[in-house]
Design a protein around this motif. Structure first.
Motif, PDB file in Angstrom:
ATOM      1  N   LEU A 271       0.829  -1.201   0.000  1.00 47.92           N
ATOM      2  CA  LEU A 271       0.000   0.000   0.000  1.00 47.92           C
ATOM      3  C   LEU A 271       0.871   1.262   0.000  1.00 47.92           C
ATOM      4  O   LEU A 271       0.551   2.242  -0.695  1.00 47.92           O
ATOM      5  N   LEU A 272       1.967   1.245   0.753  1.00 48.52           N
ATOM      6  CA  LEU A 272       2.881   2.396   0.753  1.00 48.52           C
ATOM      7  C   LEU A 272       3.453   2.631  -0.643  1.00 48.52           C
ATOM      8  O   LEU A 272       3.529   3.778  -1.108  1.00 48.52           O
ATOM      9  N   SER A 273       3.854   1.571  -1.323  1.00 45.65           N
ATOM     10  CA  SER A 273       4.380   1.722  -2.686  1.00 45.65           C
ATOM     11  C   SER A 273       3.335   2.348  -3.602  1.00 45.65           C
ATOM     12  O   SER A 273       3.653   3.222  -4.420  1.00 45.65           O
ATOM     13  N   GLY A 274       2.094   1.916  -3.457  1.00 48.14           N
ATOM     14  CA  GLY A 274       1.032   2.492  -4.276  1.00 48.14           C
ATOM     15  C   GLY A 274       0.820   3.969  -3.999  1.00 48.14           C
ATOM     16  O   GLY A 274       0.621   4.761  -4.930  1.00 48.14           O
ATOM     17  N   LEU A 275       0.882   4.368  -2.722  1.00 48.49           N
ATOM     18  CA  LEU A 275       0.703   5.779  -2.374  1.00 48.49           C
ATOM     19  C   LEU A 275       1.798   6.644  -2.982  1.00 48.49           C
ATOM     20  O   LEU A 275       1.525   7.718  -3.538  1.00 48.49           O
ATOM     21  N   TYR A 276       3.049   6.192  -2.890  1.00 49.37           N
ATOM     22  CA  TYR A 276       4.143   6.987  -3.448  1.00 49.37           C
ATOM     23  C   TYR A 276       4.052   7.072  -4.978  1.00 49.37           C
ATOM     24  O   TYR A 276       4.393   8.104  -5.570  1.00 49.37           O
ATOM     25  N   VAL A 281       2.929  10.509  -9.925  1.00 53.32           N
ATOM     26  CA  VAL A 281       2.130  10.773 -11.122  1.00 53.32           C
ATOM     27  C   VAL A 281       1.370  12.094 -10.980  1.00 53.32           C
ATOM     28  O   VAL A 281       1.292  12.892 -11.934  1.00 53.32           O
ATOM     29  N   ALA A 282       0.830  12.359  -9.801  1.00 55.85           N
ATOM     30  CA  ALA A 282       0.066  13.593  -9.584  1.00 55.85           C
ATOM     31  C   ALA A 282       0.950  14.828  -9.777  1.00 55.85           C
ATOM     32  O   ALA A 282       0.538  15.809 -10.411  1.00 55.85           O
ATOM     33  N   ILE A 283       2.164  14.798  -9.230  1.00 56.34           N
ATOM     34  CA  ILE A 283       3.066  15.945  -9.376  1.00 56.34           C
ATOM     35  C   ILE A 283       3.466  16.121 -10.832  1.00 56.34           C
ATOM     36  O   ILE A 283       3.513  17.249 -11.356  1.00 56.34           O
ATOM     37  N   ALA A 284       3.764  15.013 -11.522  1.00 54.16           N
ATOM     38  CA  ALA A 284       4.160  15.096 -12.928  1.00 54.16           C
ATOM     39  C   ALA A 284       3.064  15.731 -13.777  1.00 54.16           C
ATOM     40  O   ALA A 284       3.336  16.575 -14.647  1.00 54.16           O
ATOM     41  N   ILE A 372      11.657   6.371  -6.409  1.00 49.57           N
ATOM     42  CA  ILE A 372      12.547   5.552  -5.569  1.00 49.57           C
ATOM     43  C   ILE A 372      11.748   4.885  -4.450  1.00 49.57           C
ATOM     44  O   ILE A 372      11.899   3.683  -4.175  1.00 49.57           O
ATOM     45  N   SER A 373      10.876   5.657  -3.794  1.00 50.56           N
ATOM     46  CA  SER A 373      10.120   5.123  -2.662  1.00 50.56           C
ATOM     47  C   SER A 373       9.113   4.068  -3.095  1.00 50.56           C
ATOM     48  O   SER A 373       8.797   3.146  -2.334  1.00 50.56           O
ATOM     49  N   THR A 374       8.595   4.185  -4.300  1.00 54.84           N
ATOM     50  CA  THR A 374       7.692   3.164  -4.819  1.00 54.84           C
ATOM     51  C   THR A 374       8.381   1.811  -4.873  1.00 54.84           C
ATOM     52  O   THR A 374       7.786   0.772  -4.553  1.00 54.84           O
ATOM     53  N   VAL A 375       9.660   1.820  -5.235  1.00 51.16           N
ATOM     54  CA  VAL A 375      10.413   0.572  -5.398  1.00 51.16           C
ATOM     55  C   VAL A 375      10.889   0.005  -4.062  1.00 51.16           C
ATOM     56  O   VAL A 375      10.759  -1.198  -3.796  1.00 51.16           O
TER      57      VAL A 375
END
Length: 392
Positions: A271-276, A281-284, A372-375
């Motif tokens: 779930l943390l990976s999904g949030l990051y 994507v939102a910032i991009a 990075i945090s997603t991974v």
């Protein structure tokens, strides 16, 4: 107890998130560049993180109530000193030192430590999600209040008014009955504090959680501090910035609660990976598409859904791996990563803008950190430390 704990987080986090509204008027009134205010906020976050293990130890040893009462008084003092700051040093001492220590005593790890010792594991994630949602409600409710006070009374009396609101944290703290401190039944192994800290530092998952938390701190403090000014630079209004930050708080009420509920049923690290990933994507999309009030509000809604959702999930992983006997201390250690990231998010935003006239570089850094945090959250082993070692 849960209600009063939620009130404390609502006030502590809600008032702190309103500081971005004071950046421009205070800087113009005192002839400061944005780096001065940004640096003061950065010091606040760094000191908040550095003192969190210490305040966590005090809470684990003497109970959360005493720490919360002291923190509430320090927080109120910091707001009054902030209102009376006329120099960069005075602002740094007020926002950075006093409010930084006040935040360390009145926010997540202290409150979560008491709640974690009170509620059983099967309910813990949901309870932490409720409290995280309360912090988001503070942002939604107190940002408009701060704007009304600034517009009607000026920034000085707005800060004095917020200090009176913050004083409510002190009587609310007396409802925190932290009977489990010192020795939490079922809170994990009987390890001493030194053994618990040493074990956490040797655990790979602890460091990977820290990397993700660094990203979280960088992004939310940069956006919370500089987003209203960024929108003004792009031709939008102060109202747009206030509405955007309030929307972040509103949608995070649902996001935090949902993250806590889902964390009790699914893998917290996934779930943390999904949030990051959603944040990146939102910032991009925000910086790639034309900036309008509609696009800003959509960004705020999406990003807000992930704003504090990392908190119940990260703390839930810490409690699940290491137990709750030394929860406030270990949570404080991993939270230090968050606040180091927050330092760079607050300071670097002002530094880059003052030297380039743009926030573009910082936005790109925020996207890279999200990737990075997603991974890094995916390979974390969520099993209790003793159990995973036995299986290995």
């Amino acid at each position: 107890m849960l209600v009063c704990a939620s009130v404390i987080l609502t006030l502590a986090l809600g008032i702190r998130h309103s500081f971005g509204l004071f950046l421009q008027p205070m800087s113009m009134a005192n002839g400061w560049g944005r780096e001065v205010f940004g640096f003061a906020v950065a010091i606040q976050n760094l000191l908040w993180g550095l003192t969190q293990p210490l305040t966590g130890m005090l809470s684990d040893r003497f109970g959360a109530r005493r720490v919360l009462v002291a923190g509430g008084l320090i927080y109120v003092t910091g707001l009054v000193c902030m209102a009376n700051s006329s120099t960069a040093l005075g602002l740094t001492l007020a926002i950075g030192v006093l409010i930084g220590i006040g935040m360390s005593c009145t926010t997540f790890n202290i409150v979560f430590g008491a709640l974690g010792r009170t509620y059983p594991p099967e309910r813990r994630s949901a309870v932490l999600g409720i409290c995280s949602a309360a912090g988001s409600f503070g942002q939604f409710a107190l940002l408009p209040l701060a704007l009304v006070l600034i517009s009607g009374l000026g920034w000085y009396y707005a800060l004095i008014g917020l200090s009176l609101v913050a004083a409510i944290m002190v009587p609310a703290s007396f409802a925190i009955v932290d009977r489990g401190y010192g020795a939490a039944p079922g809170g994990g192994t009987g390890a001493s504090l030194g053994e618990a800290v040493s074990g956490a530092l040797r655990h790979k998952g602890f460091w990977l959680l820290g990397i993700g938390y660094f990203t979280c701190g960088f992004q939310i403090v940069f956006i919370g501090t500089h987003f209203p000014a960024y929108l003004l630079d792009q031709g939008l209004t102060a109202r747009d910035g206030t509405v955007a930050l309030a929307l972040i708080g509103l949608f995070n009420i649902f996001g935090s609660y949902l993250a806590g509920r889902l964390g009790g049923r699914f893998s917290k690290t996934n779930l943390l990976s999904g949030l990051y990933a959603v944040r990146g994507v939102a910032i991009a999309l925000l910086i790639a598409l034309p900036l309008t009030p509609t696009s800003v509000y959509l960004f705020a809604a999406v990003f807000g859904f992930t704003w504090l959702g990392t908190v119940p999930l990260t703390n839930g992983v810490v409690a699940g791996i290491f137990g709750v006997k030394h929860f406030a201390t270990l949570g404080g250690l991993v939270f230090l990563f968050h606040q180091v990231g927050a330092f760079f998010g607050g300071w670097l935003g002002g530094y880059v803008f003052d030297h380039t006239g743009s926030y573009q570089i910082v936005w790109l850094i925020a996207i890279g950190l999200a990737a990075i945090s997603t991974v890094v959250n995916l390979p974390i082993d969520e099993r209790p430390a003793g159990r995973s070692a036995a299986v290995a």
